[in-house]
Design a protein around this motif. Structure first.
Motif, PDB file in Angstrom:
ATOM      1  N   ALA A  48      -5.472  -2.285   6.048  1.00  0.00           N
ATOM      2  CA  ALA A  48      -5.760  -2.799   7.382  1.00  0.00           C
ATOM      3  C   ALA A  48      -4.458  -3.193   8.050  1.00  0.00           C
ATOM      4  O   ALA A  48      -3.373  -2.867   7.556  1.00  0.00           O
ATOM      5  N   GLY A  49      -4.542  -3.889   9.157  1.00  0.00           N
ATOM      6  CA  GLY A  49      -3.329  -4.319   9.853  1.00  0.00           C
ATOM      7  C   GLY A  49      -3.595  -5.596  10.614  1.00  0.00           C
ATOM      8  O   GLY A  49      -4.744  -6.009  10.807  1.00  0.00           O
ATOM      9  N   TRP A  50      -2.531  -6.219  11.050  1.00  0.00           N
ATOM     10  CA  TRP A  50      -2.663  -7.401  11.898  1.00  0.00           C
ATOM     11  C   TRP A  50      -3.100  -6.953  13.280  1.00  0.00           C
ATOM     12  O   TRP A  50      -2.488  -6.088  13.891  1.00  0.00           O
ATOM     13  N   ASP A  51      -4.217  -7.521  13.725  1.00  0.00           N
ATOM     14  CA  ASP A  51      -4.895  -7.094  14.952  1.00  0.00           C
ATOM     15  C   ASP A  51      -5.626  -5.767  14.752  1.00  0.00           C
ATOM     16  O   ASP A  51      -6.149  -5.199  15.698  1.00  0.00           O
ATOM     17  N   TYR A  52      -5.632  -5.268  13.527  1.00  0.00           N
ATOM     18  CA  TYR A  52      -6.436  -4.110  13.128  1.00  0.00           C
ATOM     19  C   TYR A  52      -7.293  -4.560  11.939  1.00  0.00           C
ATOM     20  O   TYR A  52      -7.111  -4.119  10.813  1.00  0.00           O
ATOM     21  N   GLY A  53      -8.203  -5.496  12.178  1.00  0.00           N
ATOM     22  CA  GLY A  53      -9.080  -5.993  11.135  1.00  0.00           C
ATOM     23  C   GLY A  53      -8.686  -7.334  10.566  1.00  0.00           C
ATOM     24  O   GLY A  53      -9.511  -8.026   9.959  1.00  0.00           O
ATOM     25  N   HIS A  58     -11.686   1.499  -5.654  1.00  0.00           N
ATOM     26  CA  HIS A  58     -12.734   1.093  -4.709  1.00  0.00           C
ATOM     27  C   HIS A  58     -12.063   0.607  -3.411  1.00  0.00           C
ATOM     28  O   HIS A  58     -12.202  -0.552  -3.029  1.00  0.00           O
ATOM     29  N   ALA A  59     -11.347   1.503  -2.778  1.00  0.00           N
ATOM     30  CA  ALA A  59     -10.567   1.160  -1.586  1.00  0.00           C
ATOM     31  C   ALA A  59     -11.432   1.154  -0.327  1.00  0.00           C
ATOM     32  O   ALA A  59     -12.430   1.883  -0.229  1.00  0.00           O
ATOM     33  N   VAL A  60     -11.017   0.353   0.638  1.00  0.00           N
ATOM     34  CA  VAL A  60     -11.631   0.335   1.970  1.00  0.00           C
ATOM     35  C   VAL A  60     -10.524   0.421   3.005  1.00  0.00           C
ATOM     36  O   VAL A  60      -9.521  -0.289   2.922  1.00  0.00           O
ATOM     37  N   SER A  61     -10.683   1.299   3.970  1.00  0.00           N
ATOM     38  CA  SER A  61      -9.758   1.411   5.104  1.00  0.00           C
ATOM     39  C   SER A  61     -10.437   0.841   6.333  1.00  0.00           C
ATOM     40  O   SER A  61     -11.646   1.015   6.535  1.00  0.00           O
ATOM     41  N   GLY A 106     -15.658   2.720   0.824  1.00  0.00           N
ATOM     42  CA  GLY A 106     -16.161   2.807   2.189  1.00  0.00           C
ATOM     43  C   GLY A 106     -15.051   2.579   3.196  1.00  0.00           C
ATOM     44  O   GLY A 106     -13.868   2.598   2.858  1.00  0.00           O
ATOM     45  N   TYR A 107     -15.461   2.351   4.425  1.00  0.00           N
ATOM     46  CA  TYR A 107     -14.527   2.084   5.522  1.00  0.00           C
ATOM     47  C   TYR A 107     -15.184   1.089   6.461  1.00  0.00           C
ATOM     48  O   TYR A 107     -16.386   0.759   6.328  1.00  0.00           O
ATOM     49  N   SER A 108     -14.429   0.599   7.443  1.00  0.00           N
ATOM     50  CA  SER A 108     -14.974  -0.376   8.386  1.00  0.00           C
ATOM     51  C   SER A 108     -14.298  -0.237   9.739  1.00  0.00           C
ATOM     52  O   SER A 108     -13.256   0.399   9.882  1.00  0.00           O
ATOM     53  N   TYR A 156     -15.915  -5.836  12.170  1.00  0.00           N
ATOM     54  CA  TYR A 156     -15.036  -6.515  11.213  1.00  0.00           C
ATOM     55  C   TYR A 156     -15.783  -6.842   9.929  1.00  0.00           C
ATOM     56  O   TYR A 156     -16.835  -7.478   9.973  1.00  0.00           O
ATOM     57  N   PRO A 157     -15.256  -6.468   8.778  1.00  0.00           N
ATOM     58  CA  PRO A 157     -15.901  -6.848   7.520  1.00  0.00           C
ATOM     59  C   PRO A 157     -15.621  -8.308   7.193  1.00  0.00           C
ATOM     60  O   PRO A 157     -14.635  -8.884   7.650  1.00  0.00           O
ATOM     61  N   SER A 158     -16.499  -8.908   6.415  1.00  0.00           N
ATOM     62  CA  SER A 158     -16.261 -10.258   5.916  1.00  0.00           C
ATOM     63  C   SER A 158     -15.742 -10.182   4.488  1.00  0.00           C
ATOM     64  O   SER A 158     -15.793  -9.119   3.853  1.00  0.00           O
ATOM     65  N   VAL A 159     -15.253 -11.295   3.985  1.00  0.00           N
ATOM     66  CA  VAL A 159     -14.823 -11.351   2.588  1.00  0.00           C
ATOM     67  C   VAL A 159     -15.998 -10.990   1.682  1.00  0.00           C
ATOM     68  O   VAL A 159     -15.851 -10.237   0.715  1.00  0.00           O
TER      69      VAL A 159
END
Length: 315
Positions: free
Chosen positions: A111-116, A44-47, A67-69, A95-98
């Motif tokens: 995800a990445g730092w400054d990328y989500g 159940h991955a999210v990018s 899904g994705y965000s 931006y997704p929330s927890v």
């Protein structure tokens, strides 16, 4: 964009070394300055963001995704990517929330730092790991949390290889990387020795958002035979004063195309900025436009190299 047809070609005619041993779980992967252990391939991955979502899709990982965000809130989706995304929900336009991730039963966040994610924010590897969500961080973005060398295309290849191991799709991954490397090598065979001075313009009016040596544009400009005027700045995506741009006098300006402000509007602003009138790139109106998905780490980096090389040196 590297189309599905290109990926199919790589799979059919990829070199022998594309074949790899299957992943053995549990698997431990290095992500920035952390080790992440996977007991099995995520289900159940999210990018986050368009570049990381494109990587997942290119590796055939849609069946593993919840899904994705972070795509529609910032930029438009190319037609061929939209077709591939069909049926996969966008969990958050920005931006997704927890809570969003938990509600989707997510077990992996790419995800990445400054990328989500941001340092000290609610959504980080350390906040998600106790909730059963493993995080893999975009290699280029590791500059926000650790000391690392200048960005290179190897950062993108590293992310693809790690995704291949995490999801046990190494053969597909190796074929894609081989195809990307072949495209870059073909460009570099024809590069002349001269390296034009290049300034990358992302956005901003009072100050310019751009890239130092730790951002992917550094790698793209290098690979295309140019010289980033900010290659001595030990930063990733960062802001600089216009005085710095004028002092370093770029011969070419690369515009990143995304968001509500169009590339043409950005070009108009630069051409009419009184502070820049003595800059060579402005006087000769030498601009190159690349989309966000090419300027950030991902499979379209090779297209950026091709476009930049033509803009720097001609056909």
């Amino acid at each position: 964009m590297i189309l599905r047809a290109l990926l199919s070609l790589a799979l059919l005619f990829g070199p022998a070394h594309a074949f790899a041993e299957a992943t053995r779980y549990p698997l431990t992967i290095q992500s920035c300055n952390r080790d992440v252990t996977f007991q099995q391939a995520p289900q159940h991955a999210v990018s986050h963001d368009i570049n990381m979502t494109q990587m997942m899709l290119a590796l055939g990982l849609k069946p593993h995704m919840a899904g994705y965000s972070g795509v529609s809130g910032w930029k438009s989706v190319p037609a061929d990517m939209a077709t591939t995304l069909d049926g996969l929900p966008e969990l958050a336009s920005k931006y997704p929330s927890v809570e969003t991730l938990l509600n989707a039963n997510v077990d992996f966040f790419f995800a990445g730092w400054d990328y989500g994610m941001r340092v000290g924010g609610d959504l980080t590897p350390h906040t998600l790991q106790p909730l059963g969500i493993n995080v893999y961080e975009l290699t280029e973005s590791c500059a926000f949390v650790m000391k690392r060398p200048a960005a290179s295309l190897d950062d993108t290849y590293n992310d693809l290889r790690n995704l291949g191991r995490i999801f046990d799709v190494q053969e597909r991954t190796n074929a894609l990387i081989a195809q990307m490397q072949a495209q870059v090598a073909e460009v570099q065979k024809h590069l002349p020795p001269d390296k034009p001075r290049v300034f990358l313009y992302d956005s901003g009016e009072d100050r310019a958002m751009t890239s130092g040596r730790l951002g992917m544009p550094q790698a793209l400009i290098d690979a295309a035979g140019g010289r980033n005027i900010l290659e001595d700045i030990d930063a990733s995506w960062t802001r600089v004063n216009w005085e710095t741009v004028v002092e370093r006098n770029p011969q070419v300006i690369v515009i990143v195309d995304y968001s509500e402000i169009t590339a043409e509007q950005k070009k108009h602003f630069l051409l009419n900025n009184p502070a820049l009138q003595a800059v060579d790139a402005i006087r000769h109106q030498r601009f190159i436009v690349i989309p966000y998905v090419q300027a950030t780490p991902g499979i379209d980096n090779v297209l950026a190299v091709e476009t930049l090389a033509k803009g720097f040196h001609g056909e």
